[in-house]
Design a protein around this motif. Structure first.
Motif, short mmCIF file in Angstrom:
data_model
loop_
_atom_site.label_atom_id
_atom_site.label_comp_id
_atom_site.label_asym_id
_atom_site.label_seq_id
_atom_site.Cartn_x
_atom_site.Cartn_y
_atom_site.Cartn_z
N ARG B 31 6.90 9.53 -5.13
CA ARG B 31 5.79 10.14 -4.39
C ARG B 31 5.06 9.06 -3.62
O ARG B 31 4.47 8.15 -4.22
CB ARG B 31 4.80 10.80 -5.35
N TYR B 33 2.52 8.29 -0.06
CA TYR B 33 1.61 8.88 0.90
C TYR B 33 1.23 7.85 1.95
O TYR B 33 1.04 6.68 1.65
CB TYR B 33 0.33 9.36 0.19
N TYR B 35 -1.75 7.22 4.89
CA TYR B 35 -3.05 7.64 5.37
C TYR B 35 -3.42 6.79 6.59
O TYR B 35 -3.02 5.62 6.71
CB TYR B 35 -4.14 7.45 4.31
N LEU B 43 -10.35 8.60 5.02
CA LEU B 43 -8.89 8.57 5.09
C LEU B 43 -8.35 9.92 5.53
O LEU B 43 -8.72 10.96 4.98
CB LEU B 43 -8.32 8.23 3.71
N SER B 45 -4.92 12.12 5.89
CA SER B 45 -3.54 12.19 5.42
C SER B 45 -2.58 12.32 6.60
O SER B 45 -2.77 13.17 7.47
CB SER B 45 -3.36 13.38 4.48
N VAL B 48 3.24 13.00 3.42
CA VAL B 48 3.50 13.03 1.98
C VAL B 48 5.01 13.01 1.82
O VAL B 48 5.69 13.92 2.31
CB VAL B 48 2.90 14.28 1.32
N PHE B 88 -2.70 3.01 5.63
CA PHE B 88 -2.52 2.70 4.22
C PHE B 88 -1.34 3.50 3.67
O PHE B 88 -1.19 4.69 3.98
CB PHE B 88 -3.75 3.11 3.40
N ASN B 96 -0.73 14.17 -9.23
CA ASN B 96 -2.01 14.45 -9.88
C ASN B 96 -2.45 13.30 -10.76
O ASN B 96 -2.96 13.49 -11.88
CB ASN B 96 -1.93 15.74 -10.71
N THR B 97 -2.18 12.12 -10.31
CA THR B 97 -2.67 10.91 -10.94
C THR B 97 -3.29 10.03 -9.86
O THR B 97 -3.04 10.25 -8.68
CB THR B 97 -1.54 10.13 -11.65
N PRO B 98 -4.12 9.07 -10.27
CA PRO B 98 -4.77 8.25 -9.25
C PRO B 98 -3.77 7.50 -8.37
O PRO B 98 -2.73 7.07 -8.83
CB PRO B 98 -5.60 7.27 -10.08
N LEU B 99 -4.13 7.39 -7.11
CA LEU B 99 -3.29 6.67 -6.15
C LEU B 99 -3.53 5.17 -6.27
O LEU B 99 -4.65 4.72 -6.49
CB LEU B 99 -3.61 7.11 -4.73
N PHE B 101 -3.17 2.01 -3.84
CA PHE B 101 -3.07 1.77 -2.40
C PHE B 101 -2.57 0.37 -2.09
O PHE B 101 -2.84 -0.59 -2.83
CB PHE B 101 -4.44 1.94 -1.75
N LYS B 103 -2.90 -2.76 0.77
CA LYS B 103 -4.10 -3.33 1.36
C LYS B 103 -4.36 -2.84 2.77
O LYS B 103 -5.41 -3.12 3.35
CB LYS B 103 -4.01 -4.86 1.35
#
Lengths: 115, 111
Positions: B31, B33, B35, B43, B45, B48, B88, B96-99, B101, B103
């Motif tokens: 997964r 993403y 941005y 941000l 989107s 995905v 980014f 469904n968990t924290p992203l 990123f 830099k």
């Protein structure tokens, strides 16, 4: 439809004061995230709420930071005894939270300046 | 610990040219993403990517994902000034968990 909203958009506070930042997620989104964006650290995760489960607080940088989410909707991030290193943009994001609905939508952010 | 690396961090390119931004990550994930962030804004989107070999295109931007190489690319075709922004990439492990990123890549398109 309405996106994620955050308030205030800007907050200037004196070192040592407490601040509260608010996030209104997209209606129906069960997952809510707080991130912080600063020049030195980039974008970093703070805390995550999913439905009625216990929040994932693993990203909180110190015990001065806390967050709650009332009624599964609005969330408040509280920073106690603010320090200058807390200056950053605090971003909130939400997602539907289902197995196939994990895209996170970000709010406009709150720019916090600690003087 | 999941780490995400982007390069380049700064990119100045001429209008009409092509270029690619790279995003590497350290832990198995399917997964990814992308941005976009304009100065002083939040941000937005862009893409995905949810499986190995996924390719998505929107206008002059095309993103791809190679989960075996743990690499995503964002290709810019015939750049225009409006594409100037910071891009980014972000990865999560299971959804469904924290992203986490990268830099960010600050892109500046000049005439």
């Amino acid at each position: 439809g309405a996106g994620v909203s955050q308030s205030p958009s800007n907050k200037v506070t004196e070192k040592g004061k407490d601040v509260e930042l608010r996030c209104d997620p997209i209606s129906g989104h069960t997952a809510l995230y707080w991130y912080r964006q600063s020049l030195g650290q980039g974008l970093e995760f703070l805390i995550y709420f999913q439905g009625n489960s216990a929040p994932d607080k693993s990203g909180l940088p110190s015990d001065r930071f806390s967050a709650e989410r009332t009624g599964g909707s609005v969330s408040t991030l509280t920073i106690q005894r603010t320090q200058q290193e807390d200056s950053a943009v605090y971003l909130c994001a939400s997602s539907l939270g289902g197995m196939l609905a994990y895209e996170q939508y970000f709010g406009p952010g709150t720019r916090l300046t600690v003087t | 610990e999941l780490k995400v690396e982007q390069n380049p961090l700064f990119l100045s390119m001429q209008e009409g040219k092509n270029y690619t931004i790279y995003c590497n990550y350290s832990t198995t994930s399917d997964r990814l993403y992308w941005y976009r962030q304009d100065p002083g804004k939040s941000l937005e989107s862009l893409f995905v990517l949810l499986s190995n070999g996924a390719v998505k295109q929107e206008g002059r931007l095309m993103a791809s994902l190679d989960t075996k190489a743990r690499l995503s690319t964002l290709h810019i075709t015939a750049a225009v000034h409006d594409l100037s922004a910071t891009y980014f990439c972000a990865v999560d492990i299971t959804g469904n968990t924290p992203l986490v990123f990268g830099k960010g890549t600050r892109l500046s398109v000049i005439a």
